[in-house]
Design an enzyme around this catalytic site. Structure first.
Site, PDB file in Angstrom:
ATOM      1  CG  ASP A  10      -1.780   1.231   1.362  1.00 13.91           C
ATOM      2  OD1 ASP A  10      -2.310   1.670   0.330  1.00 13.91           O
ATOM      3  OD2 ASP A  10      -1.925   1.783   2.476  1.00 13.91           O
ATOM      4  CB  SER A  11       0.284   4.822  -0.435  1.00 11.99           C
ATOM      5  OG  SER A  11      -0.796   4.965   0.472  1.00 11.99           O
ATOM      6  CE1 TYR A  20       2.021   4.718  -3.982  1.00 16.06           C
ATOM      7  CE2 TYR A  20       0.509   2.863  -3.976  1.00 16.06           C
ATOM      8  CZ  TYR A  20       1.794   3.354  -3.977  1.00 16.06           C
ATOM      9  OH  TYR A  20       2.859   2.473  -3.988  1.00 16.06           O
ATOM     10  N   GLY A  21      -3.297   8.842  -3.602  1.00 17.40           N
ATOM     11  CA  GLY A  21      -4.639   9.333  -3.953  1.00 17.40           C
ATOM     12  C   GLY A  21      -4.702  10.376  -5.039  1.00 17.40           C
ATOM     13  CB  THR A  68      -5.541   4.635  -4.807  1.00 16.96           C
ATOM     14  OG1 THR A  68      -6.283   5.224  -3.742  1.00 16.96           O
ATOM     15  CG2 THR A  68      -5.226   5.669  -5.860  1.00 16.96           C
ATOM     16  CB  CYS A 118      -9.255   4.986   1.385  1.00 15.74           C
ATOM     17  SG  CYS A 118      -7.513   5.313   1.788  1.00 15.74           S
ATOM     18  CB  THR A 119      -6.613   0.082   3.001  1.00 10.40           C
ATOM     19  OG1 THR A 119      -5.532   0.752   2.331  1.00 10.40           O
ATOM     20  CG2 THR A 119      -7.259  -0.912   2.051  1.00 10.40           C
ATOM     21  CB  CYS A 158      -3.600   0.371  -2.051  1.00 10.33           C
ATOM     22  SG  CYS A 158      -3.734   2.078  -2.628  1.00 10.33           S
TER      23      CYS A 158
HETATM   24  N1  DGL Z   1      -4.718   3.263   1.243  1.00  9.96           N
HETATM   25  C1  DGL Z   1      -4.950   3.697  -0.071  1.00  9.96           C
HETATM   26  C2  DGL Z   1      -6.289   3.356  -0.639  1.00  9.96           C
HETATM   27  O1  DGL Z   1      -6.863   2.374  -0.207  1.00  9.96           O
HETATM   28  C3  DGL Z   1      -4.204   4.876  -0.646  1.00  9.96           C
HETATM   29  C4  DGL Z   1      -4.352   6.170   0.026  1.00  9.96           C
HETATM   30  C5  DGL Z   1      -3.389   7.203  -0.544  1.00  9.96           C
HETATM   31  O2  DGL Z   1      -2.196   6.939  -0.540  1.00  9.96           O
HETATM   32  O3  DGL Z   1      -3.864   8.248  -0.982  1.00  9.96           O
HETATM   33  O4  DGL Z   1      -6.790   3.993  -1.524  1.00  9.96           O
END
Ligand code: DGL
Length: 260
Positions: free
Chosen positions: A6-7, A38-39, A71, A178-179, A69
């Site tokens: 994940d990020s 990552y968003g 995203t 989002c996780t 993740c």
């Molecule tokens: N945890 C991520 C998700 O489920 C990414 C959040 C991010 O880095 O913006 O989308």
């Protein structure tokens, strides 16, 4: 070995369930904090990071990859599946359980801008629209605020911006798309009120991982690796009570150069 990424710390909300259902598995987790969030990253860069991390995990011996993740799944899972020979499990906003459980036929989705803008998300939402009214709430900055730790004031400020309006729109299910968001579920629930049920798919994803997992003779160790320059993952995991408990026995590492 299961490779998960994940990020940042968000994917650990899925990983803790994976550990619960497959305690014997060896897990290597990459928190791509050097490239978080990552968003709002461009698609080409998300793809580059996902390719690079997945290849690295396979090089470490992963025989199953979990993109923990929303995203990254939304933008990269198809390419990864085309290119790689190992099973790949992704996560997506739980529209289905929310829509099926909704009495009012009206649900809310909290997710990153990138997830909500993706073709994959739109296709998923279209399966339940218009029978279910789906109200999307992008949450710029929220995953990043969670990455700063539980006491960061932006968490409170951003949740007050995103949640009350959605709750007032008459929804009865609210998807944590989002996780990172399960870490602030209590605060979201408090703002949404107890008439609204939160939907987190972490447990269901872990069940899918268990279905795809093939046992190997390997030690059940958990390695948590950050691509941030310093080893800030350890402090962050220890600051979120539900993570510090779940990952008490894990080892923390800073990524080798080949992962950056
Ligand atoms: N945890 C991520 C998700 O489920 C990414 C959040 C991010 O880095 O913006 O989308």
């Amino acid at each position: 070995m299961i490779g998960i990424f994940d990020s940042g710390v968000g994917g650990l909300t899925v990983t803790r369930w994976v550990r619960q259902v497959i305690p014997e598995a060896s897990i290597i987790y990459v928190a791509d904090q050097g490239y978080a969030p990552y968003g709002n990253r461009p698609q080409w860069q998300l793809q580059q990071r996902c390719d690079h991390i997945a290849d690295w995990l396979i090089g470490q011996g992963a025989h199953l990859i979990v993109i923990a993740c929303n995203t990254a799944t939304a933008h990269c899972i198809d390419n990864l599946r085309d290119r790689l020979n190992v099973p790949i499990v992704g996560v997506e906003p739980g529209i289905k359980p929310a829509a099926l459980g909704s009495q009012k036929g009206s649900i809310g989705i909290l997710a990153t801008e990138n997830t909500l803008a993706s073709e994959r998300y739109r296709t998923l939402a279209a399966k339940f629209n218009p029978e279910t009214l789906i109200i999307n709430q992008p949450c710029p900055g929220l995953a990043d605020a969670v990455e700063q730790g539980p006491d960061h004031p932006d968490i409170h400020r951003l949740l007050h911006t995103y949640v009350p309006g959605l709750a007032a729109a008459g929804i009865d299910r609210l998807v944590l798309g989002c996780t990172h968001y399960p870490l602030v579920a209590d605060q979201i629930q408090a703002l949404a009120g107890d008439q609204i049920t939160l939907i987190d798919t972490g447990k269901a994803i872990a069940a899918e991982v268990k279905r795809r997992y093939q046992a190997r003779p390997e030690p059940s160790v958990v390695r948590l690796i950050t691509t941030a320059e310093d080893d800030r993952l350890k402090g962050l995991v220890q600051s979120w009570p539900e993570l510090s408990l779940a990952f008490a026995g894990a080892s923390f590492e800073t990524a080798e150069d080949s992962l950056l």
